[in-house]
Scaffold this motif. Structure first.
Motif, PDB file in Angstrom:
ATOM      1  N   ALA A 166       1.120  -1.294   0.153  1.00  0.00           N
ATOM      2  CA  ALA A 166       0.149   0.045  -0.021  1.00  0.00           C
ATOM      3  C   ALA A 166       0.680   1.321  -0.159  1.00  0.00           C
ATOM      4  O   ALA A 166       1.947   1.250   0.611  1.00  0.00           O
ATOM      5  CB  ALA A 166      -0.813  -0.059   1.205  1.00  0.00           C
ATOM      6  N   PRO A 167       0.490   2.272  -0.826  1.00  0.00           N
ATOM      7  CA  PRO A 167      -0.394   2.129  -1.626  1.00  0.00           C
ATOM      8  C   PRO A 167      -0.160   1.543  -2.904  1.00  0.00           C
ATOM      9  O   PRO A 167       1.081   1.122  -3.134  1.00  0.00           O
ATOM     10  CB  PRO A 167      -0.608   3.867  -2.104  1.00  0.00           C
ATOM     11  CG  PRO A 167       0.764   4.256  -1.819  1.00  0.00           C
ATOM     12  CD  PRO A 167       1.224   3.559  -0.641  1.00  0.00           C
ATOM     13  N   SER A 168      -1.035   0.962  -3.672  1.00  0.00           N
ATOM     14  CA  SER A 168      -0.909  -0.153  -4.694  1.00  0.00           C
ATOM     15  C   SER A 168      -0.293   0.593  -5.983  1.00  0.00           C
ATOM     16  O   SER A 168       0.620  -0.071  -6.795  1.00  0.00           O
ATOM     17  CB  SER A 168      -2.005  -0.698  -5.276  1.00  0.00           C
ATOM     18  OG  SER A 168      -3.015   0.112  -5.659  1.00  0.00           O
ATOM     19  N   ALA A 169      -0.369   1.883  -6.132  1.00  0.00           N
ATOM     20  CA  ALA A 169       0.381   2.596  -7.035  1.00  0.00           C
ATOM     21  C   ALA A 169       0.992   4.090  -6.392  1.00  0.00           C
ATOM     22  O   ALA A 169       0.181   4.538  -5.748  1.00  0.00           O
ATOM     23  CB  ALA A 169      -0.508   2.884  -8.473  1.00  0.00           C
ATOM     24  N   ALA A 170       2.103   4.283  -6.469  1.00  0.00           N
ATOM     25  CA  ALA A 170       2.754   5.407  -5.931  1.00  0.00           C
ATOM     26  C   ALA A 170       3.810   5.943  -7.180  1.00  0.00           C
ATOM     27  O   ALA A 170       4.193   5.512  -7.946  1.00  0.00           O
ATOM     28  CB  ALA A 170       3.449   5.181  -4.700  1.00  0.00           C
ATOM     29  N   SER A 171       3.925   7.322  -6.801  1.00  0.00           N
ATOM     30  CA  SER A 171       4.896   7.860  -7.629  1.00  0.00           C
ATOM     31  C   SER A 171       5.734   8.805  -6.627  1.00  0.00           C
ATOM     32  O   SER A 171       5.279   9.125  -5.778  1.00  0.00           O
ATOM     33  CB  SER A 171       4.217   8.801  -8.726  1.00  0.00           C
ATOM     34  OG  SER A 171       3.353   9.838  -8.351  1.00  0.00           O
ATOM     35  N   VAL A 172       7.026   9.071  -7.278  1.00  0.00           N
ATOM     36  CA  VAL A 172       7.803   9.867  -6.400  1.00  0.00           C
ATOM     37  C   VAL A 172       8.832  10.471  -7.190  1.00  0.00           C
ATOM     38  O   VAL A 172       9.016  10.350  -8.478  1.00  0.00           O
ATOM     39  CB  VAL A 172       8.681   8.901  -5.521  1.00  0.00           C
ATOM     40  CG1 VAL A 172       9.502   8.166  -6.218  1.00  0.00           C
ATOM     41  CG2 VAL A 172       9.538   9.614  -4.445  1.00  0.00           C
ATOM     42  N   VAL A 178       8.521   8.454  -0.385  1.00  0.00           N
ATOM     43  CA  VAL A 178       7.320   7.905  -0.335  1.00  0.00           C
ATOM     44  C   VAL A 178       7.202   6.645   0.799  1.00  0.00           C
ATOM     45  O   VAL A 178       8.147   5.765   0.589  1.00  0.00           O
ATOM     46  CB  VAL A 178       6.388   7.580  -1.693  1.00  0.00           C
ATOM     47  CG1 VAL A 178       6.972   6.323  -2.428  1.00  0.00           C
ATOM     48  CG2 VAL A 178       5.002   7.610  -1.269  1.00  0.00           C
ATOM     49  N   GLN A 179       6.300   6.785   1.684  1.00  0.00           N
ATOM     50  CA  GLN A 179       6.168   5.465   2.464  1.00  0.00           C
ATOM     51  C   GLN A 179       5.460   4.281   1.815  1.00  0.00           C
ATOM     52  O   GLN A 179       4.288   4.694   1.631  1.00  0.00           O
ATOM     53  CB  GLN A 179       5.595   5.958   3.910  1.00  0.00           C
ATOM     54  CG  GLN A 179       5.420   4.674   4.833  1.00  0.00           C
ATOM     55  CD  GLN A 179       6.650   4.135   5.395  1.00  0.00           C
ATOM     56  OE1 GLN A 179       7.524   4.946   5.947  1.00  0.00           O
ATOM     57  NE2 GLN A 179       7.017   2.900   5.076  1.00  0.00           N
ATOM     58  N   LEU A 180       5.996   3.294   1.741  1.00  0.00           N
ATOM     59  CA  LEU A 180       5.054   2.157   1.192  1.00  0.00           C
ATOM     60  C   LEU A 180       5.178   1.144   2.315  1.00  0.00           C
ATOM     61  O   LEU A 180       5.810   0.973   3.325  1.00  0.00           O
ATOM     62  CB  LEU A 180       5.890   1.272   0.064  1.00  0.00           C
ATOM     63  CG  LEU A 180       6.052   2.072  -1.016  1.00  0.00           C
ATOM     64  CD1 LEU A 180       6.914   1.276  -2.057  1.00  0.00           C
ATOM     65  CD2 LEU A 180       4.720   2.541  -1.760  1.00  0.00           C
ATOM     66  N   THR A 181       4.044   0.281   2.569  1.00  0.00           N
ATOM     67  CA  THR A 181       3.600  -0.286   3.382  1.00  0.00           C
ATOM     68  C   THR A 181       3.277  -1.813   3.101  1.00  0.00           C
ATOM     69  O   THR A 181       2.448  -1.859   2.146  1.00  0.00           O
ATOM     70  CB  THR A 181       2.485  -0.289   4.348  1.00  0.00           C
ATOM     71  OG1 THR A 181       2.836   1.187   4.902  1.00  0.00           O
ATOM     72  CG2 THR A 181       2.420  -0.997   5.784  1.00  0.00           C
ATOM     73  N   ALA A 182       4.059  -3.155   3.313  1.00  0.00           N
ATOM     74  CA  ALA A 182       3.765  -4.440   2.832  1.00  0.00           C
ATOM     75  C   ALA A 182       2.953  -4.969   4.000  1.00  0.00           C
ATOM     76  O   ALA A 182       3.487  -4.917   5.159  1.00  0.00           O
ATOM     77  CB  ALA A 182       4.993  -4.925   2.734  1.00  0.00           C
ATOM     78  N   THR A 183       2.110  -5.754   3.803  1.00  0.00           N
ATOM     79  CA  THR A 183       1.069  -6.274   4.682  1.00  0.00           C
ATOM     80  C   THR A 183       1.193  -7.843   4.356  1.00  0.00           C
ATOM     81  O   THR A 183       0.859  -8.082   2.925  1.00  0.00           O
ATOM     82  CB  THR A 183      -0.316  -6.159   4.548  1.00  0.00           C
ATOM     83  OG1 THR A 183      -0.279  -4.572   4.773  1.00  0.00           O
ATOM     84  CG2 THR A 183      -1.003  -6.769   5.720  1.00  0.00           C
ATOM     85  N   VAL A 184       1.265  -8.737   5.087  1.00  0.00           N
ATOM     86  CA  VAL A 184       1.515 -10.551   5.035  1.00  0.00           C
ATOM     87  C   VAL A 184       0.529 -10.905   5.595  1.00  0.00           C
ATOM     88  O   VAL A 184       0.099 -10.687   6.903  1.00  0.00           O
ATOM     89  CB  VAL A 184       3.010 -10.852   5.422  1.00  0.00           C
ATOM     90  CG1 VAL A 184       3.057 -12.329   5.249  1.00  0.00           C
ATOM     91  CG2 VAL A 184       4.094 -10.136   5.149  1.00  0.00           C
ATOM     92  N   LYS A 185      -0.371 -11.570   4.885  1.00  0.00           N
ATOM     93  CA  LYS A 185      -1.678 -12.456   5.227  1.00  0.00           C
ATOM     94  C   LYS A 185      -1.381 -13.635   5.104  1.00  0.00           C
ATOM     95  O   LYS A 185      -0.732 -14.405   4.368  1.00  0.00           O
ATOM     96  CB  LYS A 185      -2.897 -12.039   4.548  1.00  0.00           C
ATOM     97  CG  LYS A 185      -3.299 -10.480   4.869  1.00  0.00           C
ATOM     98  CD  LYS A 185      -4.515 -10.111   3.956  1.00  0.00           C
ATOM     99  CE  LYS A 185      -4.813  -8.684   4.208  1.00  0.00           C
ATOM    100  NZ  LYS A 185      -6.166  -8.464   3.518  1.00  0.00           N
TER     101      LYS A 185
END
Length: 187
Positions: A166-172, A178-185
């Motif tokens: 998240a976010p699924s699409a980002a630009s910098v 930019v902060q990206l977050t990975a979520t493991v399920k």
């Protein structure tokens, strides 16, 4: 409960048997051992009692010791389980005598060789719930009357089912972040 036949023999003053006389039986503690009118003693719990035979006002006594049935084996089922962290399994123990028969009223104390891997909680005299805590292998032991049985529990990590960003699409822009977050399920 085991049964034993006792025999009382009324005798005359010189020791000759007197046949056909009525014998009345009694036990000093019927919760330990009871005796029926035919002289059959039934052991109910470990301990000692005095058994009395009464015939025409004359009595004789004997001490009877009721012994606990010796435990030959403790078997736990299932003997092996594979769990993921957080899962549980119910274990059941059977306590048997030297003829392989289950011993009524037996109880088992359960323990874990590594509570950091799996904990065990008794849920009844012969049952327990094992809860997986962290990855590894642990032995769950059941003890009764000095005899033990065991079960092996293999605990594995919960497998990864998906990873999302998240976010699924980002630009910098150049030089910024930019902060990206990975979520493991799990599955």
């Amino acid at each position: 409960s085991e049964k034993t036949q006792l025999v009382a023999t009324p005798e005359d003053s010189v020791g000759n048997p007197l046949n056909g006389r009525v014998i009345t039986w009694g036990s000093s503690d019927t919760t330990t051992a009871s005796i029926n009118p035919n002289g059959i003693v039934t052991g109910k719990k470990a301990g000692s009692v005095t058994i009395t035979a009464l015939c025409e006002g004359i009595s004789a006594t004997t001490t009877l010791t009721v012994q606990a049935v010796p435990i030959n084996a403790v078997a736990i089922s299932p003997q092996s389980s594979n769990l993921l962290i957080g899962q549980t399994v119910t274990l059941t123990a059977v306590v048997t005598d030297n003829t392989g028969n289950p011993i009524p009223g037996a109880t088992v104390t359960f323990s874990s060789s590594a509570t950091g891997i799996a904990t065990v909680t008794a849920t009844g005299p012969l049952t327990a719930t094992v809860t997986a805590v962290s990855a590894g292998t642990v032995q769950i032991t059941g003890t009764s009357g000095g005899k033990t049985g065991s079960a092996t529990i293999n605990v594995g990590q919960v497998p990864v089912g998906s990873v999302t960003i998240a976010p699924s699409a980002a630009s910098v822009t150049l030089g910024s972040t930019v902060q990206l977050t990975a979520t493991v399920k799990d599955l």
